[in-house]
Design an enzyme around this catalytic site. Sequence first.
Site, PDB file in Angstrom:
ATOM      1  N   HIS A 130     -13.480  47.852  -8.963  1.00  0.00           N
ATOM      2  CA  HIS A 130     -13.728  46.411  -8.822  1.00  0.00           C
ATOM      3  C   HIS A 130     -13.092  45.884  -7.535  1.00  0.00           C
ATOM      4  CE1 HIS A 130     -15.200  46.297 -12.878  1.00  0.00           C
ATOM      5  NE2 HIS A 130     -14.047  46.524 -13.438  1.00  0.00           N
ATOM      6  N   ARG A 152     -24.540  40.742  -9.695  1.00  0.00           N
ATOM      7  CA  ARG A 152     -25.187  40.021 -10.801  1.00  0.00           C
ATOM      8  C   ARG A 152     -25.088  38.540 -10.467  1.00  0.00           C
ATOM      9  NH1 ARG A 152     -23.283  40.246 -17.238  1.00  0.00           N
ATOM     10  NH2 ARG A 152     -25.291  39.508 -18.067  1.00  0.00           N
ATOM     11  N   ARG A 270     -21.873  43.078 -25.111  1.00  0.00           N
ATOM     12  CA  ARG A 270     -21.917  41.806 -25.832  1.00  0.00           C
ATOM     13  C   ARG A 270     -23.366  41.405 -26.077  1.00  0.00           C
ATOM     14  NH1 ARG A 270     -21.974  36.245 -24.685  1.00  0.00           N
ATOM     15  NH2 ARG A 270     -22.656  36.801 -22.592  1.00  0.00           N
TER      16      ARG A 270
HETATM   17  P1  A3P Z   1     -22.844  40.178 -21.246  1.00  0.00           P
HETATM   18  O1  A3P Z   1     -21.428  39.797 -21.508  1.00  0.00           O
HETATM   19  O2  A3P Z   1     -23.624  39.117 -20.541  1.00  0.00           O
HETATM   20  O3  A3P Z   1     -23.526  40.686 -22.463  1.00  0.00           O
HETATM   21  P2  A3P Z   1     -19.086  45.231 -17.211  1.00  0.00           P
HETATM   22  O4  A3P Z   1     -19.518  46.557 -17.727  1.00  0.00           O
HETATM   23  O5  A3P Z   1     -19.039  45.196 -15.709  1.00  0.00           O
HETATM   24  O6  A3P Z   1     -17.847  44.786 -17.859  1.00  0.00           O
HETATM   25  O7  A3P Z   1     -20.244  44.201 -17.564  1.00  0.00           O
HETATM   26  C1  A3P Z   1     -20.468  43.836 -18.896  1.00  0.00           C
HETATM   27  C2  A3P Z   1     -21.813  43.191 -19.016  1.00  0.00           C
HETATM   28  O8  A3P Z   1     -22.853  44.182 -18.885  1.00  0.00           O
HETATM   29  C3  A3P Z   1     -21.997  42.558 -20.393  1.00  0.00           C
HETATM   30  O9  A3P Z   1     -22.816  41.410 -20.215  1.00  0.00           O
HETATM   31  C4  A3P Z   1     -22.708  43.679 -21.132  1.00  0.00           C
HETATM   32  O10 A3P Z   1     -23.376  43.273 -22.306  1.00  0.00           O
HETATM   33  C5  A3P Z   1     -23.672  44.141 -20.047  1.00  0.00           C
HETATM   34  N1  A3P Z   1     -24.224  45.474 -20.344  1.00  0.00           N
HETATM   35  C6  A3P Z   1     -23.547  46.579 -20.709  1.00  0.00           C
HETATM   36  N2  A3P Z   1     -24.396  47.595 -20.945  1.00  0.00           N
HETATM   37  C7  A3P Z   1     -25.629  47.128 -20.725  1.00  0.00           C
HETATM   38  C8  A3P Z   1     -26.938  47.714 -20.829  1.00  0.00           C
HETATM   39  N3  A3P Z   1     -27.120  48.967 -21.204  1.00  0.00           N
HETATM   40  N4  A3P Z   1     -27.999  46.915 -20.524  1.00  0.00           N
HETATM   41  C9  A3P Z   1     -27.820  45.636 -20.141  1.00  0.00           C
HETATM   42  N5  A3P Z   1     -26.614  45.029 -20.046  1.00  0.00           N
HETATM   43  C10 A3P Z   1     -25.520  45.768 -20.335  1.00  0.00           C
END
Ligand code: A3P
Length: 314
Positions: A130, A152, A270
């Site tokens: 990050h 994003r 989530r």
């Molecule tokens: P939301 O909180 O909007 O659902 P990171 O992995 O960088 O922490 O990002 C987390 C975000 O990516 C979360 O978004 C999560 O649900 C989403 N995410 C994780 N896996 C995913 C997948 N296979 N397809 C789409 N979104 C995904």
Amino acid sequence: MAKNRQHVAEFMDKVMVDGANMRKEDTYFSYKGVLYPTALCNPETLQALESFEARMDDVVLAGYPKTGTNWLDHILSSLESAATKYTEEEMKQRIAIEKELALVPRLEFGDPEMCKRLNKYPYRRILLTHLHPHALPTSIFKNKAKVLVLIRNPKDTAVSYFHFSNNLFFLPTSTWDQFFTDFMNGKVGCGSYFDYVAEWDKYVNDANIMAICYEELKEDLNLGLKKIAKFLGFSLTEEEIKSVAEKSSFKAMKEKSSETHGSFGDTFFRKGTVGDWKSLFSEAQNQEMDRRFEECLAGTKLGVKIKYDTYCKV
Ligand code: A3P
């Protein structure tokens, strides 16, 4: 790096336990002007990274928190495994080595000795981070490692980050209004979203760097996977791409999340949708974010790629 992530799940579980006793005032520390979560990072590790030696065949996945980095981590590991065609024996060996080296899921997490342990890893490394470009080991750029920059839209990123923070003991809980203010001022873990994207914008035309959007992967995952595979020089059949896409769907990953991410599972996976910002943003917050985007990112290469008008306007 390999698909079996038991050691990663164990690392996450330990962070959860340690973080439960953290005092609010100790939640973050500041390093070179950017905040980092104390439960996951420490200044010595960030300093040790300055002399980390990247390899030419390293793949670096760079993404601001909550932009889908766990999703892309899974995608990259799956594409790499499919392209390299490891034997079962090699897979077992990789997993054993990762466990033995106690590799952690982000370059900046864990203890300062991580860099040395990473040097002993005998396979291609997929390094997730990050960190803003200025905080990355300079050897990544010098040695021409391939960097995939994940972006994003800022509204969904902020909403995802808000829910994430409120679900973890080791990050401060707050109301949405307070979180929004902190996000806009860069007073969250890993600093300002706007600075992060603006800084990467300076690198996106480099041959070894490619940007990919969360939203474009949501729109057409197969196409996104093909672009990533081409950039990384992975030769995969249509069938292999299709199989990686199926296993990387939100549903498939959420179902396996406690296995892959321990007690973080539910928090990481989530909703996985585009446009959830509409559930929390007030009209005033919409306008403030629109103004800031215009000031900081509109017209930049990454700003255009984000397709702000499509994903962030009602
Ligand atoms: P939301 O909180 O909007 O659902 P990171 O992995 O960088 O922490 O990002 C987390 C975000 O990516 C979360 O978004 C999560 O649900 C989403 N995410 C994780 N896996 C995913 C997948 N296979 N397809 C789409 N979104 C995904």
